[in-house]
Design an enzyme around this catalytic site. Sequence first.
Site, PDB file in Angstrom:
ATOM      1  N   GLU A  82       0.839  -1.202   0.000  1.00 46.42           N
ATOM      2  CA  GLU A  82       0.000   0.000   0.000  1.00 46.42           C
ATOM      3  C   GLU A  82       0.873   1.250   0.000  1.00 46.42           C
ATOM      4  O   GLU A  82       2.082   1.147   0.239  1.00 46.42           O
ATOM      5  CB  GLU A  82      -0.893  -0.009   1.259  1.00 46.42           C
ATOM      6  N   GLY A 139       4.793  -1.170   3.267  1.00 45.41           N
ATOM      7  CA  GLY A 139       5.490  -2.124   2.401  1.00 45.41           C
ATOM      8  C   GLY A 139       6.068  -3.251   3.228  1.00 45.41           C
ATOM      9  O   GLY A 139       5.424  -4.280   3.459  1.00 45.41           O
ATOM     10  N   ILE A 167       1.093  -2.791  -7.592  1.00 44.96           N
ATOM     11  CA  ILE A 167       0.591  -4.135  -7.894  1.00 44.96           C
ATOM     12  C   ILE A 167       0.922  -4.527  -9.331  1.00 44.96           C
ATOM     13  O   ILE A 167       0.356  -3.986 -10.285  1.00 44.96           O
ATOM     14  CB  ILE A 167      -0.931  -4.231  -7.621  1.00 44.96           C
ATOM     15  N   GLY A 172      30.983  -0.178 -21.501  1.00 49.12           N
ATOM     16  CA  GLY A 172      31.334   1.241 -21.526  1.00 49.12           C
ATOM     17  C   GLY A 172      30.103   2.086 -21.816  1.00 49.12           C
ATOM     18  O   GLY A 172      29.010   1.814 -21.289  1.00 49.12           O
ATOM     19  N   GLY A 173      30.254   3.068 -22.685  1.00 47.54           N
ATOM     20  CA  GLY A 173      29.123   3.955 -23.032  1.00 47.54           C
ATOM     21  C   GLY A 173      27.947   3.181 -23.600  1.00 47.54           C
ATOM     22  O   GLY A 173      26.779   3.521 -23.342  1.00 47.54           O
ATOM     23  N   GLU A 184       9.260  -8.816  -3.212  1.00 51.70           N
ATOM     24  CA  GLU A 184       9.114 -10.047  -2.393  1.00 51.70           C
ATOM     25  C   GLU A 184       9.954  -9.948  -1.117  1.00 51.70           C
ATOM     26  O   GLU A 184      10.521 -10.935  -0.658  1.00 51.70           O
ATOM     27  CB  GLU A 184       9.519 -11.315  -3.161  1.00 51.70           C
ATOM     28  N   THR A 203      12.540  -6.830   0.815  1.00 54.68           N
ATOM     29  CA  THR A 203      13.814  -6.206   0.436  1.00 54.68           C
ATOM     30  C   THR A 203      14.989  -7.055   0.948  1.00 54.68           C
ATOM     31  O   THR A 203      14.823  -7.927   1.808  1.00 54.68           O
ATOM     32  CB  THR A 203      13.919  -4.805   1.072  1.00 54.68           C
TER      33      THR A 203
END
Length: 389
Positions: free
Chosen positions: A131, A135, A161, A341-342, A365, A367
């Site tokens: 919500e 969390g 969600i 690289g870039g 699921e 942290t």
Amino acid sequence: MSHVLDLTQEERQAQIVEEAERFAAEQIGPRARVFDEAGVLADDLIQDMATRGYLTANFPTEYGGLGLDPVHYGLFQQAIGKADCSTRTLITVHSALCGESLLRWGNKEQKELWLPRMAKGEALAAFALSEPNVGTDAKSIETRYRKVGDTYVLNGNKKWISFGDKADLFVVIAGNDQGQISAFLVERAFPGITTKPLKGMLAGRATHIAMIEFDNVEVPAANLVGNEGGGFTYVVSTALDHGRYSIAWAGVSIAQEAVNQMGSYARERKQFGKRLAEFQLIKGIIADATTETHAARALCLKAGEMRKSKAQDAVMETTMAKYYASKVAMKVATDCVQVHGGNGCISDYPAERLFREAKMLEIIEGTSQIQQEIISGYALRKYTKACNQ
Ligand SMILES: Cc1cc2nc3c(=O)[nH]c(=O)nc-3n(C[C@H](O)[C@H](O)[C@H](O)COP(=O)(O)OP(=O)(O)OC[C@H]3O[C@@H](n4cnc5c(N)ncnc54)[C@H](O)[C@@H]3O)c2cc1C
């Protein structure tokens, strides 16, 4: 005799995984960038996967699934996840979070009504727990329900969600004023539901992620999943355990794809008149990335074997696999960008997308910090003894 039967079963499951690998490489991988940029997953792909049984590969065949055991289901998700993280997310929320919750806690009528429809792709499912204000501390959810006659009336807001803007069916977790938390099957068609897509996502851009508002939504009492008050202890725990197993494999799939991409690029790109793959420092990156990816896969396979044999510590092994594989995915995807690289910083190459998708795995699921809390609690119970003995 039973040995022969087991072997046949193993072979059949391995064949399904091989076919899924081919399908994913040919039909999903080439479209991953398009899905990411458009922010939608194609309906024709979802239907194609439904026809093949891929939306619910873990379901028993009696409900239209492929009956994959946990190890092969993990390998199957690895195959899909290597091709595209958003497509794999659909499988995670639909078949693992919602599907496994229903398989474990749904009653006969609920299973007979919804599982075959989920298998055919006629009803896509999403899991609505988080919500705006809640969390990690999921037991503090603010979405409320109250019993009125033969219905439960839901009010509140859910956030983040996955497939919330597309699903036909939601497994919604809500609490009552007596402190009970319960799970409900809520159809999108019920009056009072509004979904709003969340834009500007770092990752999961094609997962139709949404806010959901419930405004006096009347849910028939028959749609309660499990017992009233058992929503967190039973339904959420089951969903998160299966979700974590799925995300662990998602980590391996991103890490493996990142290794493939960095290796391929290093063999092509030349600087100082040599291919990048000839520089020792680049070889070191590739060696570490490969080793870490293999280690994460080994942990996922171990968790899968423990789940298959219903070993006592299977949930803990799964938690460690999720924690470690998502960390490896982030590290290896970062290395993949570095080797490019870039070119690692532009969407012309998959490195950039893998980097973004890897970060998400350390958040969803549960942290990484919450996995560390759980794992350390387990370690302190299991591996410690009194120092003065
Ligand atoms: C792409 C995406 C898809 C998602 N899909 C879904 C879905 O389908 N269904 C659903 O219900 N939810 C979904 N979520 C929500 C997800 O589960 C939450 O984002 C997650 O649980 C973290 O909650 P939060 O974002 O509120 O962070 P918070 O809980 O506010 O945490 C913020 C930070 O504080 C840390 N923290 C919190 N508590 C502690 C503690 N006790 N100790 C140490 N550190 C702590 C966290 O680790 C984190 O680093 C999704 C999220 C994302 C980003």
